[in-house]
Design a protein around this motif. Structure first.
Motif, PDB file in Angstrom:
ATOM      1  N   TYR A   9      -1.061  12.935   4.828  1.00 16.61           N
ATOM      2  CA  TYR A   9      -0.522  11.943   3.897  1.00 16.61           C
ATOM      3  C   TYR A   9      -0.307  10.595   4.569  1.00 16.61           C
ATOM      4  O   TYR A   9      -0.436   9.546   3.942  1.00 16.61           O
ATOM      5  CB  TYR A   9       0.759  12.441   3.231  1.00 16.61           C
ATOM      6  CG  TYR A   9       0.501  13.584   2.276  1.00 16.61           C
ATOM      7  CD1 TYR A   9      -0.548  13.514   1.359  1.00 16.61           C
ATOM      8  CD2 TYR A   9       1.278  14.730   2.291  1.00 16.61           C
ATOM      9  CE1 TYR A   9      -0.797  14.559   0.489  1.00 16.61           C
ATOM     10  CE2 TYR A   9       1.029  15.776   1.422  1.00 16.61           C
ATOM     11  CZ  TYR A   9      -0.009  15.685   0.522  1.00 16.61           C
ATOM     12  OH  TYR A   9      -0.267  16.717  -0.343  1.00 16.61           O
ATOM     13  N   ASN A  10      -0.008  10.611   5.864  1.00 18.07           N
ATOM     14  CA  ASN A  10       0.130   9.365   6.599  1.00 18.07           C
ATOM     15  C   ASN A  10      -1.205   8.613   6.602  1.00 18.07           C
ATOM     16  O   ASN A  10      -1.247   7.405   6.382  1.00 18.07           O
ATOM     17  CB  ASN A  10       0.600   9.669   8.029  1.00 18.07           C
ATOM     18  CG  ASN A  10       0.886   8.429   8.820  1.00 18.07           C
ATOM     19  OD1 ASN A  10      -0.027   7.775   9.301  1.00 18.07           O
ATOM     20  ND2 ASN A  10       2.163   8.107   8.954  1.00 18.07           N
ATOM     21  N   ASN A  13      -2.066   7.216   3.056  1.00 17.75           N
ATOM     22  CA  ASN A  13      -1.299   6.008   2.748  1.00 17.75           C
ATOM     23  C   ASN A  13      -1.698   4.809   3.603  1.00 17.75           C
ATOM     24  O   ASN A  13      -1.416   3.669   3.232  1.00 17.75           O
ATOM     25  CB  ASN A  13       0.199   6.280   2.881  1.00 17.75           C
ATOM     26  CG  ASN A  13       0.706   7.184   1.782  1.00 17.75           C
ATOM     27  OD1 ASN A  13       0.345   7.031   0.622  1.00 17.75           O
ATOM     28  ND2 ASN A  13       1.523   8.153   2.152  1.00 17.75           N
ATOM     29  N   SER A  14      -2.382   5.046   4.717  1.00 16.92           N
ATOM     30  CA  SER A  14      -2.778   3.957   5.610  1.00 16.92           C
ATOM     31  C   SER A  14      -4.180   3.426   5.344  1.00 16.92           C
ATOM     32  O   SER A  14      -4.469   2.274   5.620  1.00 16.92           O
ATOM     33  CB  SER A  14      -2.710   4.422   7.075  1.00 16.92           C
ATOM     34  OG  SER A  14      -1.404   4.755   7.429  1.00 16.92           O
ATOM     35  N   ASN A  19      -5.965   5.222  -0.349  1.00 13.01           N
ATOM     36  CA  ASN A  19      -4.774   4.800  -1.090  1.00 13.01           C
ATOM     37  C   ASN A  19      -5.155   4.404  -2.517  1.00 13.01           C
ATOM     38  O   ASN A  19      -4.435   4.718  -3.463  1.00 13.01           O
ATOM     39  CB  ASN A  19      -4.099   3.639  -0.357  1.00 13.01           C
ATOM     40  CG  ASN A  19      -2.608   3.624  -0.573  1.00 13.01           C
ATOM     41  OD1 ASN A  19      -2.056   4.444  -1.287  1.00 13.01           O
ATOM     42  ND2 ASN A  19      -1.950   2.670   0.048  1.00 13.01           N
ATOM     43  N   LYS A  22      -5.811   7.546  -4.415  1.00 14.14           N
ATOM     44  CA  LYS A  22      -4.519   8.179  -4.720  1.00 14.14           C
ATOM     45  C   LYS A  22      -3.854   7.512  -5.926  1.00 14.14           C
ATOM     46  O   LYS A  22      -3.381   8.184  -6.832  1.00 14.14           O
ATOM     47  CB  LYS A  22      -3.590   8.101  -3.502  1.00 14.14           C
ATOM     48  CG  LYS A  22      -2.205   8.685  -3.733  1.00 14.14           C
ATOM     49  CD  LYS A  22      -1.284   8.387  -2.582  1.00 14.14           C
ATOM     50  CE  LYS A  22      -0.798   6.984  -2.755  1.00 14.14           C
ATOM     51  NZ  LYS A  22       0.289   6.539  -1.959  1.00 14.14           N
ATOM     52  N   ASP A  23      -3.857   6.180  -5.948  1.00 12.62           N
ATOM     53  CA  ASP A  23      -3.188   5.443  -7.020  1.00 12.62           C
ATOM     54  C   ASP A  23      -3.974   5.445  -8.330  1.00 12.62           C
ATOM     55  O   ASP A  23      -3.393   5.548  -9.400  1.00 12.62           O
ATOM     56  CB  ASP A  23      -2.931   3.992  -6.590  1.00 12.62           C
ATOM     57  CG  ASP A  23      -1.899   3.904  -5.466  1.00 12.62           C
ATOM     58  OD1 ASP A  23      -1.144   4.879  -5.263  1.00 12.62           O
ATOM     59  OD2 ASP A  23      -1.870   2.862  -4.779  1.00 12.62           O
TER      60      ASP A  23
END
Length: 172
Positions: A9-10, A13-14, A19, A22-23
């Motif tokens: 997950y890090n 999100n990076s 990302n 994901k969004d």
């Protein structure tokens, strides 16, 4: 063989592209894409990859380890366990016995795993390394593709000669 532990997950999100997935689509889609990228990376670099996803907020989760390939494993932590704690425990177990690299942008985690005998790489550094490897894979694929063109007779001889041979073949 080098082992790379990835805080899933890090990384999601990076990395900008993950990302966005994901969004705009779903977290599951971003996880799936990360897994695809890591499998490709691990195969090309001949590294063992373990990607760890937090599941500590999910009540009653007993944790799950999925070995997809010989050198690729997905870990979903159990309820109450973070990816960081799993990674620390793993590094404690084998950190000084074999080469281990932990991919995370969590500074505290980087310091802890370094003290326990592992190397560390930020998620962005790893992204840049993955991009380099992808470029090498593309270059190698292009080379293989261009070499295959010359396996056919018509790709290796002059067009006029090919036409003459074709006429001879049709007359027989």
């Amino acid at each position: 063989m080098k082992t790379i532990l990835v805080d899933g997950y890090n990384v999601i999100n990076s990395w900008g592209e993950l990302n966005i997935i994901k969004d705009d689509v779903s977290l599951e889609s971003a996880r799936d894409r990360l897994i695809e990228v890591l499998i490709e990376y691990g195969e090309f670099t001949n590294c063992k990859i373990i990607v760890v996803f937090d599941a500590h907020h999910m009540q009653g989760n007993i944790g799950e380890k999925i070995k997809m390939y010989d050198k690729f494993t997905i870990v979903y932590t159990k309820s109450g366990e973070t990816a960081d704690s799993f990674i620390e425990r793993y590094v404690n177990k084998i950190g000084r016995k074999s080469e281990v690299c932990v991919v995370t942008s969590d500074n505290l985690e980087q310091q802890v795993v370094f003290q326990r005998g592992s190397t560390r790489m930020s998620s962005i550094e790893f992204y840049n390394d993955v991009k380099k490897i992808r470029a090498k894979i593309s270059k190698k694929a292009e080379k293989i593709s261009s070499e295959k063109k010359y396996n056919r007779l018509e790709d290796r001889i002059d067009k006029k000669i090919m036409e003459k041979l074709d006429k001879i073949r049709k007359n027989l």
